[in-house]
Motif scaffolding. Sequence first.
Motif, mmCIF file in Angstrom:
data_model
loop_
_atom_site.group_PDB
_atom_site.id
_atom_site.type_symbol
_atom_site.label_atom_id
_atom_site.label_comp_id
_atom_site.label_asym_id
_atom_site.label_seq_id
_atom_site.Cartn_x
_atom_site.Cartn_y
_atom_site.Cartn_z
ATOM 1 N N LEU A 1 -16.317 54.590 -40.717
ATOM 2 C CA LEU A 1 -16.163 53.391 -39.884
ATOM 3 C C LEU A 1 -15.788 52.184 -40.743
ATOM 4 O O LEU A 1 -14.892 51.403 -40.389
ATOM 5 C CB LEU A 1 -17.464 53.122 -39.132
ATOM 6 N N MET A 2 -16.463 52.024 -41.879
ATOM 7 C CA MET A 2 -16.184 50.877 -42.747
ATOM 8 C C MET A 2 -14.784 50.957 -43.331
ATOM 9 O O MET A 2 -14.082 49.938 -43.419
ATOM 10 C CB MET A 2 -17.233 50.807 -43.858
ATOM 11 N N VAL B 1 -24.036 53.641 -33.549
ATOM 12 C CA VAL B 1 -25.439 54.015 -33.357
ATOM 13 C C VAL B 1 -25.679 54.403 -31.897
ATOM 14 O O VAL B 1 -26.353 55.413 -31.612
ATOM 15 C CB VAL B 1 -26.362 52.849 -33.763
ATOM 16 N N SER C 1 -19.434 47.170 -34.599
ATOM 17 C CA SER C 1 -18.948 48.548 -34.735
ATOM 18 C C SER C 1 -20.079 49.503 -35.105
ATOM 19 O O SER C 1 -20.168 50.618 -34.565
ATOM 20 C CB SER C 1 -17.844 48.611 -35.802
ATOM 21 N N ILE C 2 -20.959 49.075 -36.027
ATOM 22 C CA ILE C 2 -22.094 49.917 -36.409
ATOM 23 C C ILE C 2 -23.014 50.135 -35.217
ATOM 24 O O ILE C 2 -23.491 51.262 -34.978
ATOM 25 C CB ILE C 2 -22.867 49.279 -37.589
ATOM 26 N N LEU D 1 -18.002 44.276 -38.032
ATOM 27 C CA LEU D 1 -18.683 45.443 -38.602
ATOM 28 C C LEU D 1 -20.041 45.656 -37.947
ATOM 29 O O LEU D 1 -20.425 46.803 -37.655
ATOM 30 C CB LEU D 1 -18.836 45.268 -40.113
ATOM 31 N N VAL E 1 -28.856 54.667 -41.270
ATOM 32 C CA VAL E 1 -28.769 53.404 -40.537
ATOM 33 C C VAL E 1 -29.178 52.239 -41.431
ATOM 34 O O VAL E 1 -28.525 51.184 -41.446
ATOM 35 C CB VAL E 1 -29.645 53.448 -39.268
ATOM 36 N N ALA F 1 -26.352 51.524 -43.902
ATOM 37 C CA ALA F 1 -25.243 50.791 -43.281
ATOM 38 C C ALA F 1 -25.616 49.333 -43.052
ATOM 39 O O ALA F 1 -24.809 48.425 -43.297
ATOM 40 C CB ALA F 1 -24.851 51.457 -41.963
ATOM 41 N N ALA F 2 -26.838 49.080 -42.594
ATOM 42 C CA ALA F 2 -27.283 47.712 -42.345
ATOM 43 C C ALA F 2 -27.397 46.926 -43.647
ATOM 44 O O ALA F 2 -27.059 45.736 -43.707
ATOM 45 C CB ALA F 2 -28.626 47.724 -41.615
ATOM 46 N N VAL G 1 -30.118 47.278 -37.502
ATOM 47 C CA VAL G 1 -28.806 46.697 -37.803
ATOM 48 C C VAL G 1 -28.847 45.175 -37.651
ATOM 49 O O VAL G 1 -28.347 44.429 -38.507
ATOM 50 C CB VAL G 1 -27.718 47.307 -36.895
ATOM 51 N N PHE H 1 -20.716 56.319 -40.962
ATOM 52 C CA PHE H 1 -20.726 54.880 -41.205
ATOM 53 C C PHE H 1 -19.715 54.507 -42.281
ATOM 54 O O PHE H 1 -19.055 53.461 -42.189
ATOM 55 C CB PHE H 1 -22.130 54.425 -41.604
#
Length: 426
Positions: free
Chosen positions: A402-403, A188, A183-184, A180, A136, A139-140, A96, A399
């Motif tokens: 979350l976004m 994780v 939060s990610i 963000l 992951v 999301a990153a 991330v 994820f």
Amino acid sequence: MSLLIIFVFLGIAALGMPLAFSLGIASVAGLAYSDVDFNLLPSRMMNAVNAFPLMTIPFFILAGELMMKAGIMERLIDLANAVIGRVRGGLAHVTVLAGMGLSTVSGAAVADASALGSTMIPSLRKVYGVGFSSAVVAAAANLGPIIPPSGAMIVYAFMAGPTVSVGGLFMAGVVPGVILVASIMFLVWYIARKRNYPLTGEAFSWSRVGHELKRSWIIFLMPIIVIGGIVGGAFTATEGSAVAVVYALLIGFFVTKRLTLADLPEAMVRTAITSAVVGAMIAFASVVTYMLTVDQLPAQLTALLRGLTSDPLVFLLLVTLSLFVVGCFLESNAAYIMLVPLLHPIALLYGIDPLHFGFLFVFNLVIGMLTPPVGVVLFVLCGISGVKLGELVRHVWPFVALMYGLLLLCALFPGIVLWLPRLMGY
């Protein structure tokens, strides 16, 4: 009838036809079934792409390609490892943070997904399995168009016109981008703890962090110079993108010493292909947009929305829901080119700040790159890792949720988006 033909062919794009080709077919078909002079097609297309600000796109793409070939990924990963230390889910946290660093020099989710996926997934899958590892990385990678410089924001600002500043839109993405990332990383950590993933990495050491910062600070100086110059008025966004290319060349040749003259043709060819695709979509979409204007769709859409609600927040929620559906079926660049000229003026009529609406629009379509059936980041990672799309979607949904939660938060509290642009004078 022309509008019906246009939307039929745009619907075909969602079923797998290349978007630029589908837009071209839609343009020709729409003109064929209307009374508009067919000779408008080439002139409209030429005027759409004959714009100085559009040179920003190939320059930033080329700068990202050069920085990738200069070997910045290794330094970003080493720095992230030093900062994270030895914690549960540590390798995922490193991914991330590396994605956050990469986003400051790339600005494109697909490019970041390719770089992060090929570099990190072989190590990640040994610890977490291929599904969670790919999620992951996805999301990153999606941090790329949110944290400046952002190719998506450049396209949005161009399509929106003079009411939106590229520098202001860049600044609008900084605070939500940092939130963000945090939060990610929290998600994780929660998943790693719940699934009892092992500890990874070396124990935290200030000396190691200092050593990696000394090796990497010059890389992070590029976004400070480029974005700071654009925001401060030292140069335009187009000039700033050219500065980024020169800086990337200097880094590659004289700092990391990983870039060679033999790497330049491939980087320029890849840049030309990507830029040509975006340019073709802009050119063909300009004809479609003109047809929509001739048929008075913007006025009709404005009247419809104004008749449904006079509340700006309700309008934002309706747009958010619409873009969620669009993001599932249409590639993001095509969505910007088709929908910004329609929805941006309506947002101004509702009194919504153009930077606030622009960021929400971009963020919504960026999330769409993680939603099937046309989530381009998902397809990139499926190709790199070999994971099945269904398994990747199962792991990536937390994820995505979350976004969307952060998107809703930014819609309800505009200060999250507008605080930094206002501080910088936008």
